[in-house]
Design an enzyme around this catalytic site. Structure first.
Site, PDB file in Angstrom:
ATOM      1  CG  ASP A  32     -14.687 -23.856  34.010  1.00  0.00           C
ATOM      2  OD1 ASP A  32     -14.462 -24.330  32.830  1.00  0.00           O
ATOM      3  OD2 ASP A  32     -15.461 -23.092  34.344  1.00  0.00           O
ATOM      4  CD  GLU A  92     -15.063 -18.957  32.617  1.00  0.00           C
ATOM      5  OE1 GLU A  92     -15.740 -18.817  31.606  1.00  0.00           O
ATOM      6  OE2 GLU A  92     -15.675 -19.615  33.443  1.00  0.00           O
ATOM      7  CG  ASP A 151     -11.999 -26.574  30.236  1.00  0.00           C
ATOM      8  OD1 ASP A 151     -12.355 -25.344  29.757  1.00  0.00           O
ATOM      9  OD2 ASP A 151     -13.214 -27.100  30.437  1.00  0.00           O
ATOM     10  CE1 TYR A 205     -21.522 -17.799  35.379  1.00  0.00           C
ATOM     11  CE2 TYR A 205     -19.451 -17.705  34.880  1.00  0.00           C
ATOM     12  CZ  TYR A 205     -20.788 -18.102  34.407  1.00  0.00           C
ATOM     13  OH  TYR A 205     -21.118 -18.849  33.535  1.00  0.00           O
ATOM     14  CG  ASP A 207     -18.449 -22.162  36.544  1.00  0.00           C
ATOM     15  OD1 ASP A 207     -19.676 -21.994  37.068  1.00  0.00           O
ATOM     16  OD2 ASP A 207     -18.435 -21.696  35.405  1.00  0.00           O
TER      17      ASP A 207
END
Length: 394
Positions: A29, A31, A88, A154, A158
């Protein structure tokens, strides 16, 4: 599972990658921020196997992401797992000009397992693991440093959850025999051409109700100019010039740079600045769009008569029934243009007339169109019934 909070050191990252290289799969993942830029600003990369998980800081001074990128796009022995991974994959493609392979997208897989179309990550985790995710850091500014503990926890959660549900989803697909149904969708997702986008093709994303070669030639030139400006300045396209203003300039081209000051959506500065000069150069050197490049007047497949439109509606109803019965998202089984084409008489090059789609839906769809299947009601419930004509033939 061992958790490495935040890796910001090249040596530690290389050691992590070496261990992950022997894993059967890794969950991935990212960000990122892109509200104020053309290119997504990669702020964090999360990765997990069944044994360990980590967040990696791509903004750490001097960090070498090379080994990680080699794992993602070069190591074909390790499956890469994403959820709704389009953005992504775009980021990884921007960095490497390649797309991770093999890959598995849990949102696509969820369509074959009864979770509906485009199920959100939180909903999927809650359905499969029985607990809710902390959404407190969802809208955080990931570009600011230092990242606090809650942000990192957090972000890592994920991929740890993703690493947990992936084997379960694979097992469900194996038991249901639906794994092969996803091959085409996964291959489409992994196609690098989806992310390699030439400025000369930017005009195709815009909609102008015209087939005028001169107008569309100007639109093509202006859209390519804007794309290059946005990339060079790393600004969103709309920060350079809005879509509607671009269409207005193509439809009613100014004769001089001075005239740009009278175009709605442009400031007076465009009359004299360098960007205005480059815009005018793009307009003045634009060539009419060739006949081969002109957009089609309509779909290449036959248009729908009034009767065929009604048949198409019946096919959509049949699709809803079959999707409900099988627990598969309708979008995965058939697309509207295929249903309309079938209703219009097309029988070639339709995905619903081959493979698993034919077995699950296409055969009945063809029977409905050709009069061998009909809708009926029994005790107030809708059902399908074979026609007398079909029974006589059999």
């Amino acid at each position: 599972m061992k958790i490495h909070k935040l890796i910001s050191d090249s040596d530690k990252l290389a050691e992590l990658v070496e261990r992950l290289s022997s894993a059967p799969f890794v969950a991935v993942d990212t960000e990122f921020m892109r509200e104020n830029s053309y290119w997504p600003d990669l702020c964090l990369i999360q990765i997990a196997s069944t044994e360990e998980a980590a967040a990696i800081d791509p903004k750490a001074e001097g960090i070498d992401l090379g080994p990680l990128m080699d794992l993602l796009v070069g190591n074909t022995d390790v499956m890469k797992v994403f959820h709704a991974g389009g953005q992504d994959l775009e980021i990884i493609h921007n960095l490497t000009s390649k797309v991770p392979f093999p890959l598995f997208d849990t949102q696509i897989a969820a369509m074959a397992l009864g979770f509906g179309e485009q199920v959100g990550y939180s909903s999927l985790i809650e359905s499969m693991l029985g607990h809710s995710l902390d959404k407190g850091a969802r809208f955080t500014d990931w570009s600011r440093r230092p990242l606090d503990k809650r942000q990192i926890d957090y972000a890592i959660a994920d991929v740890t959850h993703l690493a947990t549900i992936f084997p379960r989803m694979v097992e469900k697909l194996r038991k249901s025999g639906r794994g092969a149904w996803l091959d085409e969708e996964m291959e489409r997702l992994a196609d690098p051409s989806s992310f390699a986008f030439a400025p000369e093709d930017a005009w195709k994303r815009l909609k102008l109700p015209s087939r005028n070669p001169q107008l569309l030639g100007r639109l093509k030139a202006l859209a390519a100019w804007r794309e290059r400006e946005a990339r060079n300045k790393n600004l969103p396209r709309g920060r350079i010039i809005k879509d509607d203003t671009l269409g207005e300039l193509a439809s009613h081209p100014p004769k001089t740079q001075e005239d740009l000051g009278r175009v709605r959506g442009l400031s007076q500065g465009w009359r004299t600045n360098d960007i205005g000069s480059r815009l005018m150069e793009a307009l003045q050197t634009a060539e009419p769009l060739s006949a081969d490049d002109l957009p089609d007047r309509g779909p290449k497949r036959p248009g729908l008569t009034k009767d065929a439109a009604l048949v198409s509606d019946l096919l959509k109803l049949l699709l809803k029934i079959r999707a409900r019965e099988t627990g598969v998202a309708p979008k995965l089984i058939a697309r509207s243009d295929d249903l309309e084409a079938l209703a219009a008489g097309v029988r070639e090059d339709l995905a619903i007339l081959s493979g698993w789609r034919f077995e699950q839906f296409g055969r009945d769809a063809l029977d409905l169109v050709e009069g061998r299947l009909a809708f009926a009601t029994e005790n107030g419930r809708l059902k399908m019934t074979r026609t007398a004509r079909d029974e006589a033939e059999t």
